[in-house]
Scaffold this motif. Structure first.
Motif, PDB file in Angstrom:
ATOM      1  N   LEU A   1      -3.360  12.997  -8.769  1.00 43.27           N
ATOM      2  CA  LEU A   1      -4.291  13.001  -7.638  1.00 43.27           C
ATOM      3  C   LEU A   1      -4.237  14.328  -6.877  1.00 43.27           C
ATOM      4  CD1 LEU A   1      -3.703   9.351  -6.454  1.00 43.27           C
ATOM      5  CD2 LEU A   1      -5.869  10.275  -7.287  1.00 43.27           C
ATOM      6  N   ALA A   2      -3.038  14.832  -6.647  1.00 41.62           N
ATOM      7  CA  ALA A   2      -2.888  16.105  -5.930  1.00 41.62           C
ATOM      8  C   ALA A   2      -3.550  17.238  -6.713  1.00 41.62           C
ATOM      9  CB  ALA A   2      -1.410  16.406  -5.693  1.00 41.62           C
ATOM     10  N   SER A   3      -3.388  17.220  -8.024  1.00 45.84           N
ATOM     11  CA  SER A   3      -3.970  18.259  -8.871  1.00 45.84           C
ATOM     12  C   SER A   3      -5.496  18.205  -8.879  1.00 45.84           C
ATOM     13  CB  SER A   3      -3.435  18.097 -10.291  1.00 45.84           C
ATOM     14  OG  SER A   3      -4.035  19.003 -11.151  1.00 45.84           O
ATOM     15  N   ALA A   4      -6.057  17.003  -8.819  1.00 43.01           N
ATOM     16  CA  ALA A   4      -7.508  16.831  -8.909  1.00 43.01           C
ATOM     17  C   ALA A   4      -8.227  16.926  -7.568  1.00 43.01           C
ATOM     18  CB  ALA A   4      -7.830  15.471  -9.540  1.00 43.01           C
ATOM     19  N   THR A   5      -7.507  16.841  -6.476  1.00 40.76           N
ATOM     20  CA  THR A   5      -8.128  16.853  -5.148  1.00 40.76           C
ATOM     21  C   THR A   5      -8.736  18.216  -4.846  1.00 40.76           C
ATOM     22  OG1 THR A   5      -6.546  15.218  -4.344  1.00 40.76           O
ATOM     23  CG2 THR A   5      -7.709  16.487  -2.669  1.00 40.76           C
ATOM     24  N   PRO A   6     -10.015  18.236  -4.419  1.00 37.86           N
ATOM     25  CA  PRO A   6     -10.630  19.511  -4.030  1.00 37.86           C
ATOM     26  C   PRO A   6      -9.795  20.168  -2.925  1.00 37.86           C
ATOM     27  CG  PRO A   6     -12.283  17.779  -4.139  1.00 37.86           C
ATOM     28  CD  PRO A   6     -10.943  17.117  -4.278  1.00 37.86           C
ATOM     29  N   LYS A   7      -9.583  21.459  -3.045  1.00 39.15           N
ATOM     30  CA  LYS A   7      -8.688  22.150  -2.112  1.00 39.15           C
ATOM     31  C   LYS A   7      -9.438  23.150  -1.251  1.00 39.15           C
ATOM     32  CE  LYS A   7      -4.928  21.544  -5.350  1.00 39.15           C
ATOM     33  NZ  LYS A   7      -5.700  20.654  -6.209  1.00 39.15           N
ATOM     34  N   ASP A   8      -9.265  22.997   0.044  1.00 39.35           N
ATOM     35  CA  ASP A   8      -9.703  24.016   0.992  1.00 39.35           C
ATOM     36  C   ASP A   8      -8.424  24.685   1.480  1.00 39.35           C
ATOM     37  OD1 ASP A   8     -11.059  25.602   2.763  1.00 39.35           O
ATOM     38  OD2 ASP A   8     -11.476  24.013   4.202  1.00 39.35           O
TER      39      ASP A   8
ATOM     40  N   ALA B   1      -4.670  17.427  -0.632  1.00 42.05           N
ATOM     41  CA  ALA B   1      -3.983  17.358  -1.927  1.00 42.05           C
ATOM     42  C   ALA B   1      -2.497  17.069  -1.747  1.00 42.05           C
ATOM     43  CB  ALA B   1      -4.178  18.656  -2.697  1.00 42.05           C
ATOM     44  N   SER B   2      -1.894  17.632  -0.722  1.00 42.06           N
ATOM     45  CA  SER B   2      -0.455  17.428  -0.518  1.00 42.06           C
ATOM     46  C   SER B   2      -0.136  16.158   0.262  1.00 42.06           C
ATOM     47  CB  SER B   2       0.153  18.643   0.192  1.00 42.06           C
ATOM     48  OG  SER B   2      -0.367  18.753   1.499  1.00 42.06           O
ATOM     49  N   SER B   3      -1.164  15.396   0.630  1.00 43.18           N
ATOM     50  CA  SER B   3      -0.957  14.185   1.441  1.00 43.18           C
ATOM     51  C   SER B   3      -0.948  12.900   0.630  1.00 43.18           C
ATOM     52  CB  SER B   3      -2.035  14.102   2.526  1.00 43.18           C
ATOM     53  OG  SER B   3      -1.932  15.205   3.407  1.00 43.18           O
ATOM     54  N   TRP B   4      -0.970  12.991  -0.705  1.00 42.26           N
ATOM     55  CA  TRP B   4      -0.929  11.789  -1.545  1.00 42.26           C
ATOM     56  C   TRP B   4       0.485  11.227  -1.599  1.00 42.26           C
ATOM     57  CZ3 TRP B   4      -5.053   9.245  -2.825  1.00 42.26           C
ATOM     58  CH2 TRP B   4      -6.271   9.916  -2.925  1.00 42.26           C
ATOM     59  N   ASN B   5       0.563   9.914  -1.663  1.00 47.20           N
ATOM     60  CA  ASN B   5       1.826   9.218  -1.801  1.00 47.20           C
ATOM     61  C   ASN B   5       1.556   7.893  -2.492  1.00 47.20           C
ATOM     62  OD1 ASN B   5       4.540   8.677  -1.634  1.00 47.20           O
ATOM     63  ND2 ASN B   5       4.674   9.010   0.570  1.00 47.20           N
TER      64      ASN B   5
ATOM     65  N   ALA C   1      -9.564  12.185   2.172  1.00 53.37           N
ATOM     66  CA  ALA C   1      -9.646  11.905   0.731  1.00 53.37           C
ATOM     67  C   ALA C   1     -10.832  10.994   0.423  1.00 53.37           C
ATOM     68  CB  ALA C   1      -8.343  11.262   0.239  1.00 53.37           C
ATOM     69  N   ILE C   2     -11.099  10.049   1.306  1.00 51.30           N
ATOM     70  CA  ILE C   2     -12.204   9.104   1.099  1.00 51.30           C
ATOM     71  C   ILE C   2     -13.554   9.801   1.241  1.00 51.30           C
ATOM     72  CG2 ILE C   2     -13.316   6.998   1.978  1.00 51.30           C
ATOM     73  CD1 ILE C   2     -10.671   6.539   0.449  1.00 51.30           C
ATOM     74  N   ILE C   3     -13.705  10.647   2.256  1.00 48.95           N
ATOM     75  CA  ILE C   3     -15.025  11.293   2.414  1.00 48.95           C
ATOM     76  C   ILE C   3     -15.258  12.351   1.335  1.00 48.95           C
ATOM     77  CG2 ILE C   3     -15.184  10.728   4.861  1.00 48.95           C
ATOM     78  CD1 ILE C   3     -14.718  13.725   5.459  1.00 48.95           C
ATOM     79  N   LEU C   4     -14.178  12.944   0.803  1.00 51.60           N
ATOM     80  CA  LEU C   4     -14.359  13.846  -0.334  1.00 51.60           C
ATOM     81  C   LEU C   4     -14.852  13.064  -1.555  1.00 51.60           C
ATOM     82  CD1 LEU C   4     -11.136  16.052  -0.125  1.00 51.60           C
ATOM     83  CD2 LEU C   4     -13.491  16.787   0.335  1.00 51.60           C
ATOM     84  N   GLN C   5     -14.349  11.855  -1.714  1.00 53.11           N
ATOM     85  CA  GLN C   5     -14.726  11.010  -2.853  1.00 53.11           C
ATOM     86  C   GLN C   5     -16.152  10.472  -2.719  1.00 53.11           C
ATOM     87  OE1 GLN C   5     -13.058  10.161  -5.672  1.00 53.11           O
ATOM     88  NE2 GLN C   5     -14.294   8.465  -6.384  1.00 53.11           N
ATOM     89  N   TYR C   6     -16.489   9.958  -1.533  1.00 50.20           N
ATOM     90  CA  TYR C   6     -17.763   9.233  -1.370  1.00 50.20           C
ATOM     91  C   TYR C   6     -18.845   9.988  -0.614  1.00 50.20           C
ATOM     92  CZ  TYR C   6     -15.100   5.336  -3.133  1.00 50.20           C
ATOM     93  OH  TYR C   6     -14.334   4.537  -3.931  1.00 50.20           O
ATOM     94  N   GLY C   7     -18.501  11.104   0.009  1.00 49.64           N
ATOM     95  CA  GLY C   7     -19.480  11.856   0.773  1.00 49.64           C
ATOM     96  C   GLY C   7     -19.478  11.443   2.240  1.00 49.64           C
TER      97      GLY C   7
END
Length: 127
Positions: A42-49, A54-58, A84-90
């Motif tokens: 998940l951290a690797s796939a999370t869009p990064k600004d 990305a570092s907040s997954w657990n 993470a949710i708004i990145l996924q769903y807009g």
């Protein structure tokens, strides 16, 4: 009126062996391994600004009466919104616009779920 008849030959030794072996499995350590792998995926796939999301997954392992689950969480909250949710769903913007979501969670975590299912199947059928 006829009754139901049940006849049995032999014993339940194979069934008992199967269930006793299941009780001995150290499934918590296995789930811990998959939890860590899921967080990494998940951290690797999370869009990064800035990398905060990305570092907040657990993950948490939860135990119910009849089930044990891995729950993946992301703690990056901004103004009450899980990023993470708004990145996924807009999400909508202040000026009435819309930022489309990007499905990054499902493709990242699906291989982990597939591996869990395959490994569990192998474990159960090899007992």
């Amino acid at each position: 009126m006829g009754g139901i008849t049940f006849r049995h030959k032999g014993d339940f030794s194979k069934t008992e062996k199967f269930f006793n072996a299941l009780l001995k499995l150290d499934y918590i350590n296995v789930l811990e391994r998959y939890g860590k792998a899921g967080v990494a995926a998940l951290a690797s796939a999370t869009p990064k600004d800035d990398g905060t999301t990305a570092s907040s997954w657990n993950y948490e392992i939860t135990h119910g009466r009849k089930e044990t689950s891995i729950v993946f969480t992301n703690s990056n909250i901004n103004k009450g919104v899980n990023i993470a949710i708004i990145l996924q769903y807009g999400h909508g913007t202040r000026n009435g616009g819309y930022v489309a979501g990007r499905d990054y969670i499902n493709p990242a975590i699906q291989p982990i779920f597939d591996k869990i299912a395959n490994d569990v199947w192998k474990e159960v059928t090899n007992l």
